[in-house]
Every structure is written in C-alpha cells, then in structure tokens.
Design a protein around this motif. Structure first.
Motif, PDB file in Angstrom:
ATOM      1  N   UNK A  99       0.811  -1.220   0.000  1.00  0.00           N
ATOM      2  CA  UNK A  99       0.000   0.000   0.000  1.00  0.00           C
ATOM      3  C   UNK A  99       0.845   1.271   0.000  1.00  0.00           C
ATOM      4  N   UNK A 100       1.922   1.290   0.794  1.00  0.00           N
ATOM      5  CA  UNK A 100       2.669   2.536   0.966  1.00  0.00           C
ATOM      6  C   UNK A 100       4.014   2.541   0.252  1.00  0.00           C
ATOM      7  N   UNK A 101       4.432   1.378  -0.260  1.00  0.00           N
ATOM      8  CA  UNK A 101       5.755   1.295  -0.865  1.00  0.00           C
ATOM      9  C   UNK A 101       5.784   1.776  -2.300  1.00  0.00           C
ATOM     10  N   UNK A 102       7.005   1.965  -2.775  1.00  0.00           N
ATOM     11  CA  UNK A 102       7.227   2.348  -4.162  1.00  0.00           C
ATOM     12  C   UNK A 102       7.626   1.079  -4.905  1.00  0.00           C
ATOM     13  N   UNK A 103       7.154   0.917  -6.133  1.00  0.00           N
ATOM     14  CA  UNK A 103       7.471  -0.316  -6.847  1.00  0.00           C
ATOM     15  C   UNK A 103       8.103  -0.045  -8.201  1.00  0.00           C
ATOM     16  N   UNK A 104       9.018  -0.947  -8.555  1.00  0.00           N
ATOM     17  CA  UNK A 104       9.587  -0.991  -9.896  1.00  0.00           C
ATOM     18  C   UNK A 104       9.505  -2.429 -10.360  1.00  0.00           C
ATOM     19  N   UNK A 105       9.458  -2.620 -11.659  1.00  0.00           N
ATOM     20  CA  UNK A 105       9.371  -3.976 -12.195  1.00  0.00           C
ATOM     21  C   UNK A 105      10.314  -4.103 -13.384  1.00  0.00           C
ATOM     22  N   UNK A 120      11.642  -7.588 -16.276  1.00  0.00           N
ATOM     23  CA  UNK A 120      11.138  -8.763 -16.971  1.00  0.00           C
ATOM     24  C   UNK A 120      10.750  -9.903 -16.021  1.00  0.00           C
ATOM     25  N   UNK A 121      11.550 -10.125 -14.958  1.00  0.00           N
ATOM     26  CA  UNK A 121      11.351 -11.292 -14.103  1.00  0.00           C
ATOM     27  C   UNK A 121      10.768 -10.999 -12.726  1.00  0.00           C
ATOM     28  N   UNK A 122      10.983  -9.789 -12.212  1.00  0.00           N
ATOM     29  CA  UNK A 122      10.620  -9.500 -10.826  1.00  0.00           C
ATOM     30  C   UNK A 122       9.914  -8.156 -10.698  1.00  0.00           C
ATOM     31  N   UNK A 123       9.151  -8.017  -9.599  1.00  0.00           N
ATOM     32  CA  UNK A 123       8.594  -6.733  -9.177  1.00  0.00           C
ATOM     33  C   UNK A 123       9.109  -6.515  -7.762  1.00  0.00           C
ATOM     34  N   UNK A 124       9.560  -5.306  -7.454  1.00  0.00           N
ATOM     35  CA  UNK A 124      10.100  -5.033  -6.123  1.00  0.00           C
ATOM     36  C   UNK A 124       9.418  -3.815  -5.509  1.00  0.00           C
ATOM     37  N   UNK A 134      12.055  -2.380   4.207  1.00  0.00           N
ATOM     38  CA  UNK A 134      11.269  -3.592   4.009  1.00  0.00           C
ATOM     39  C   UNK A 134      11.177  -3.769   2.504  1.00  0.00           C
ATOM     40  N   UNK A 135      11.584  -4.927   2.032  1.00  0.00           N
ATOM     41  CA  UNK A 135      11.633  -5.207   0.602  1.00  0.00           C
ATOM     42  C   UNK A 135      10.721  -6.393   0.316  1.00  0.00           C
ATOM     43  N   UNK A 136       9.799  -6.231  -0.623  1.00  0.00           N
ATOM     44  CA  UNK A 136       8.981  -7.363  -1.059  1.00  0.00           C
ATOM     45  C   UNK A 136       9.292  -7.594  -2.532  1.00  0.00           C
ATOM     46  N   UNK A 137       9.678  -8.825  -2.841  1.00  0.00           N
ATOM     47  CA  UNK A 137      10.007  -9.197  -4.211  1.00  0.00           C
ATOM     48  C   UNK A 137       8.949 -10.173  -4.699  1.00  0.00           C
ATOM     49  N   UNK A 138       8.347  -9.864  -5.835  1.00  0.00           N
ATOM     50  CA  UNK A 138       7.325 -10.722  -6.420  1.00  0.00           C
ATOM     51  C   UNK A 138       7.878 -11.280  -7.725  1.00  0.00           C
ATOM     52  N   UNK A 139       7.821 -12.601  -7.861  1.00  0.00           N
ATOM     53  CA  UNK A 139       8.294 -13.226  -9.098  1.00  0.00           C
ATOM     54  C   UNK A 139       7.200 -13.148 -10.154  1.00  0.00           C
ATOM     55  N   UNK A 140       7.594 -12.870 -11.378  1.00  0.00           N
ATOM     56  CA  UNK A 140       6.646 -12.882 -12.495  1.00  0.00           C
ATOM     57  C   UNK A 140       6.702 -14.241 -13.179  1.00  0.00           C
ATOM     58  N   UNK A 183      17.210  -3.117  -7.531  1.00  0.00           N
ATOM     59  CA  UNK A 183      17.839  -2.453  -6.396  1.00  0.00           C
ATOM     60  C   UNK A 183      18.424  -1.113  -6.798  1.00  0.00           C
ATOM     61  N   UNK A 184      19.030  -1.060  -7.989  1.00  0.00           N
ATOM     62  CA  UNK A 184      19.610   0.213  -8.425  1.00  0.00           C
ATOM     63  C   UNK A 184      18.510   1.203  -8.819  1.00  0.00           C
ATOM     64  N   UNK A 185      17.390   0.726  -9.372  1.00  0.00           N
ATOM     65  CA  UNK A 185      16.281   1.645  -9.674  1.00  0.00           C
ATOM     66  C   UNK A 185      15.724   2.266  -8.398  1.00  0.00           C
ATOM     67  N   UNK A 186      15.655   1.469  -7.332  1.00  0.00           N
ATOM     68  CA  UNK A 186      15.176   1.968  -6.042  1.00  0.00           C
ATOM     69  C   UNK A 186      16.231   2.783  -5.302  1.00  0.00           C
ATOM     70  N   UNK A 187      17.439   2.861  -5.849  1.00  0.00           N
ATOM     71  CA  UNK A 187      18.557   3.593  -5.256  1.00  0.00           C
ATOM     72  C   UNK A 187      18.942   3.057  -3.877  1.00  0.00           C
ATOM     73  N   UNK A 188      18.817   1.723  -3.697  1.00  0.00           N
ATOM     74  CA  UNK A 188      19.303   1.134  -2.436  1.00  0.00           C
ATOM     75  C   UNK A 188      20.615   0.397  -2.672  1.00  0.00           C
TER      76      UNK A 188
END
Length: 109
Positions: free
Chosen positions: A16-22, A24-28, A77-83, A102-107
């Motif tokens: 709900x509150x996190x920022x997401x990037x995706x 080809x294989x994963x969503x974070x 807190x990191x949630x990784x979803x597999x596609x 990880x680099x898109x999220x700047x962590x």
C-alpha cells in the motif's frame, strides 16, 4: 541483521505505501522500516508454476539477496514478487534482475 517478512499485514503495508519498480522477471516494492537492517519478503504465485518451480524461484531470489546484501543500503522492508517469466530462469538472470531493481530503487551502494 536481516529477517524475512512473514505476516500478511507487513506485506500489505509494503504494497500500500511502498514504491514499486518492475522488470522482466521481478517486481520489487520498498518502504523505509526505521530499523537497522532490511527485512525481505518473497512472493511467488501459483501462476508461476507448481510447488517445485515456485520453491526454486524463491530460493534463487533469497540467494540473490543473501549474496548481494553487502551492496545494499539498510533500513528497508523489501517485497520481491516473481513474475511468470521467472519460471525456468537460472541464478544469473534472477540475480541480475534483483540488482537492476535495487539500483532503480537507489538502495544499491
């Protein structure tokens, strides 16, 4: 210190509150957790494959995190979803996708 996210409420808060990037294989999804370490949650739905496939993808994601965590900033807190496309991929593809997000999220340090 890094734990895993286990409670549904924790996952929901990140969604709900996190920022997401995706890619080809994963969503974070990522949010600040105000702690000293990271907490990681991994979600692989039945759409990805049977239980053998899902557990393999989960292990690959967890291993990508474990081997790269010294390169990541802490306090998230990191949630990784597999596609679906993660099915049948090897460690190098999954790890590359993980570090790309990880680099898109700047962590990534």
């Amino acid at each position: 210190m890094s734990e895993s996210l286990k409670k549904n409420a924790d996952f929901q808060k990140v969604y709900k509150t996190g920022k997401s990037y995706a890619n080809k294989y994963l969503v974070m999804y990522i949010i600040n957790n105000g702690l000293k370490g990271n907490r990681i949650g991994i979600s692989v739905s039945k759409k990805v494959g049977n239980s053998v496939v899902r557990h393999r993808v989960t292990r690959l994601i967890r291993e990508s995190y474990r081997l790269n965590k010294q390169h990541l900033k802490t306090g998230f807190d990191i949630v990784v979803i597999a596609r679906n496309s993660a099915n049948g991929k090897g460690y190098n593809e999954i790890s590359g996708a993980f570090m790309h997000l990880s680099s898109l999220h700047k962590i990534k340090m």
